[in-house]
Write an enzyme that holds these catalytic residues in place. Structure first.
Site, PDB file in Angstrom:
ATOM      1  N   GLU A 172      -2.614 -74.875  23.173  1.00 15.09           N
ATOM      2  CA  GLU A 172      -3.001 -76.134  23.801  1.00 15.09           C
ATOM      3  C   GLU A 172      -3.610 -77.072  22.760  1.00 15.09           C
ATOM      4  OE1 GLU A 172      -1.263 -76.814  26.886  1.00 15.09           O
ATOM      5  OE2 GLU A 172      -2.925 -78.177  26.436  1.00 15.09           O
ATOM      6  N   SER A 173      -2.961 -78.206  22.532  1.00 14.97           N
ATOM      7  CA  SER A 173      -3.419 -79.111  21.479  1.00 14.97           C
ATOM      8  C   SER A 173      -4.819 -79.654  21.764  1.00 14.97           C
ATOM      9  CB  SER A 173      -2.430 -80.259  21.313  1.00 14.97           C
ATOM     10  OG  SER A 173      -2.244 -80.931  22.532  1.00 14.97           O
ATOM     11  N   CYS A 208       4.959 -76.992  17.592  1.00 17.01           N
ATOM     12  CA  CYS A 208       4.688 -77.413  18.979  1.00 17.01           C
ATOM     13  C   CYS A 208       3.314 -78.064  19.115  1.00 17.01           C
ATOM     14  CB  CYS A 208       4.873 -76.233  19.932  1.00 17.01           C
ATOM     15  SG  CYS A 208       5.006 -76.739  21.661  1.00 17.01           S
ATOM     16  N   ARG A 221       3.479 -85.758  24.316  1.00 19.86           N
ATOM     17  CA  ARG A 221       3.330 -84.359  24.756  1.00 19.86           C
ATOM     18  C   ARG A 221       4.250 -84.054  25.937  1.00 19.86           C
ATOM     19  NH1 ARG A 221      -2.642 -83.992  26.295  1.00 19.86           N
ATOM     20  NH2 ARG A 221      -2.252 -81.776  26.505  1.00 19.86           N
ATOM     21  N   ILE A 266       9.255 -74.973  24.261  1.00 19.75           N
ATOM     22  CA  ILE A 266       8.427 -74.596  25.411  1.00 19.75           C
ATOM     23  C   ILE A 266       7.453 -75.725  25.724  1.00 19.75           C
ATOM     24  CG2 ILE A 266       6.715 -72.933  26.257  1.00 19.75           C
ATOM     25  CD1 ILE A 266       8.131 -70.803  24.612  1.00 19.75           C
ATOM     26  N   ARG A 267       7.673 -76.394  26.848  1.00 22.69           N
ATOM     27  CA  ARG A 267       6.865 -77.587  27.186  1.00 22.69           C
ATOM     28  C   ARG A 267       6.704 -78.434  25.920  1.00 22.69           C
ATOM     29  NH1 ARG A 267       3.004 -78.006  31.468  1.00 22.69           N
ATOM     30  NH2 ARG A 267       1.539 -78.685  29.896  1.00 22.69           N
ATOM     31  N   HIS A 286       9.491 -73.320  18.577  1.00 18.53           N
ATOM     32  CA  HIS A 286       8.783 -72.111  18.177  1.00 18.53           C
ATOM     33  C   HIS A 286       9.665 -71.137  17.410  1.00 18.53           C
ATOM     34  CE1 HIS A 286       5.167 -72.932  20.558  1.00 18.53           C
ATOM     35  NE2 HIS A 286       5.990 -73.438  21.458  1.00 18.53           N
ATOM     36  N   GLU A 339       8.634 -68.749  15.705  1.00 20.62           N
ATOM     37  CA  GLU A 339       7.933 -67.466  15.616  1.00 20.62           C
ATOM     38  C   GLU A 339       8.272 -66.499  16.750  1.00 20.62           C
ATOM     39  OE1 GLU A 339       6.688 -70.317  16.459  1.00 20.62           O
ATOM     40  OE2 GLU A 339       5.285 -70.119  18.138  1.00 20.62           O
TER      41      GLU A 339
END
Lengths: 200, 308
Positions: free
Chosen positions: A53-54, A84, A115, A144-145, A180, A182
């Site tokens: 969450e940024s 992200c 966002r 992802i979102r 992502h 990763e």
């Protein structure tokens, strides 16, 4: 770069273990560190800012004193790979969200981002990408979102596009991805980044 | 440079990946937009929309169902962080409605009144990811086999008493440790007894942990409780009644977030635990009649698997 140079993952919140696992696979356990404080950054030559969450990251950067230290170290040449939520954090401009609860970005990468612009979690998607510098099969990217990069500055080099939007960009030693790498089981992007940071 | 199409949605990687992004964070129960905003401002990584918090469900009784879609929409509109919502165990229709509303994850929850006495929701066909409660490894594995992308302990919701969440965390850790000692024959017996897939059991044995993130939930009321479950290996924390049943929700919310992130830092924990005002009152679980334990609300399949 001496062999003692470390790769770090900003370990405040988010998918830290997934990034760490990739780094350990590529560099070995002894060259990978979880970064929670200024002191942890000491020998880090390549830092990953993970997904999460940024807004949470932003608050914690201030609380830990890491904000100024990261800015300082990037000027000294430390590389950053931001994925992200991480990308939102390194951007120069984050479009205001409806709730008004927005992160205060580091301003290291001259992009403007919005966002969750591809929709909510049900709209999250995987798609193959051509990624500059990667040979072989297309990269399977998980969004992802995901944030969308709306604008890139003149200094910013685009590494990958999806449907005409930049999804991977680089400005000198700072890399930003809206997806992502990763969680895909494909370590090529991490390897490319670490090579650019002269970690091999 | 060329662009390629064919996006895929609702894959297992995307569902589990979404859950992984919540790691280290706190997910808070909220019943309206105002509470959601307080949670977001305090640093919650996500909010959980529901009609009544567990303490009120416990106090008021009656059938507890998913929240009114109007409420869910209000909460979706109020915050930029992910919004989760609870559906009843086995209630596929509630889950379909919540998916349609656009929630980011569904909690198939024993805190609500179970709807199906035999089965849990078949979660695989959904595009939205699910989190499910578990008291031990067998239960966790059955939920993952059904498609859960995230596991949480059941704990004993609405009590403000952390003991059951600790019990469930320890049970899962202990069960995984014994799994790692098992040879192939023992593993086959385990699979038959627990009615779970051999592939999943092998994966857990080799990883030494669940292949999805495992959060603590149920009875977590203070920052110290959050730190405790993190020390015991929980990847993050759900807080239900603990926030909005406290005297000072903003302060407690913020403190629990800090505690989950800095659970190894005693000085920080002491600081954030100071002067929070009255916490939720709490209930001694042994004082509750068996029939009032939410953690035991389950399908018959689960009850059957318990009685080996």
């Amino acid at each position: 770069m001496p062999r003692t140079a470390l790769a770090g993952v900003l370990a405040l919140q988010g998918d830290v273990p997934e990034h760490k696992a990739v780094l350990v696979e590529l560099l070995g356990q002894e060259r990978v560190v979880a970064v929670r404080s200024k002191e942890d950054l000491a020998n880090v030559a390549a830092l990953i800012i993970p997904g999460g969450e940024s807004t949470t990251f932003s608050r914690l950067l201030d609380a830990t004193g890491l904000r100024s230290e990261v800015l300082h170290r990037v000027k000294d040449g430390m590389g950053i790979l931001a994925t992200c939520a991480g990308l939102i954090l390194v951007a120069t401009q984050v479009e205001r969200s409806r709730s008004g609860n927005d992160p205060k970005p580091l301003g290291l990468l001259d992009v403007s981002v919005r966002r969750n612009d591809y929709g909510r979690q049900v709209d999250s998607f995987e798609a193959p990408l051509e990624f500059e510098g990667l040979k072989g099969e297309p990269l399977m990217a998980s969004f992802i979102r995901a944030p969308r990069i709306l604008k890139v500055g003149k200094q910013v080099h685009v590494l990958a596009l999806y449907e005409d939007s930049p999804v991977a960009v680089r400005q000198e030693n700072v890399w930003g991805l809206t997806f992502h790498p990763e969680i895909s089981g494909d370590t090529r992007v991490h390897r490319l980044f670490l090579q650019a940071c002269k970690m091999f | 440079m060329t662009t390629l199409r064919i996006p895929q949605t609702g894959t297992e990687r995307l569902k589990r990946g979404f859950a992984r992004m919540q790691q280290g964070g706190v997910i808070m129960d909220v019943t309206n937009a105002e509470q959601a905003t307080i949670a977001e401002t305090a640093g919650a990584v996500a909010v959980m929309a529901l009609e009544r918090v567990p303490a009120d469900i416990r106090a008021q009784g009656g059938v507890a169902r998913m929240a009114d879609p109007k409420k869910v929409r209000e909460i979706l509109d109020a915050v930029s962080i992910p919004v989760m919502a609870k559906a009843r165990i086995g209630h596929t229709a509630e889950a379909k409605i919540l998916e349609h509303l656009g929630v980011d994850m569904i909690d198939e929850s024993e805190v609500l009144t179970p709807a199906d006495p035999f089965f849990h929701i078949d979660k695989k066909p959904f595009h939205v990811p699910f989190v499910c409660g578990a008291r031990n490894l067998g239960e966790a594995l059955r939920r993952i086999d059904e498609g859960a992308a995230m596991i949480r302990t059941k704990g004993e919701a609405g009590t403000g008493n952390v003991v059951e969440a600790v019990r469930h965390l320890r049970a899962i850790t202990g069960d995984i440790a014994s799994l790692r000692q098992m040879g192939d024959e023992e593993l086959r017996q385990y699979v038959a007894k627990e009615r779970v897939s051999i592939e999943l059991v092998r994966e857990v044995r080799d990883l030494g942990r669940l292949p999805v993130v495992n959060f603590a939930a149920g009875g977590i009321a203070t920052p110290a409780d959050a730190a405790l479950v993190r020390m015991l290996g929980a990847d993050g924390v759900f807080v239900g009644s603990g926030i909005f049943k406290a005297k000072n929700p903003r302060k407690v919310a913020h403190a629990v977030v800090e505690a989950s992130l800095h659970y190894t830092d005693s000085a920080k924990l002491a600081e954030v635990s100071t002067g929070l005002g009255e916490p939720m009152r709490g209930i001694e679980i042994t004082a509750l009649p068996q029939g009032e334990l939410l953690q035991q609300r389950e399908s018959r399949r689960e009850a059957g698997a318990e009685s080996h």
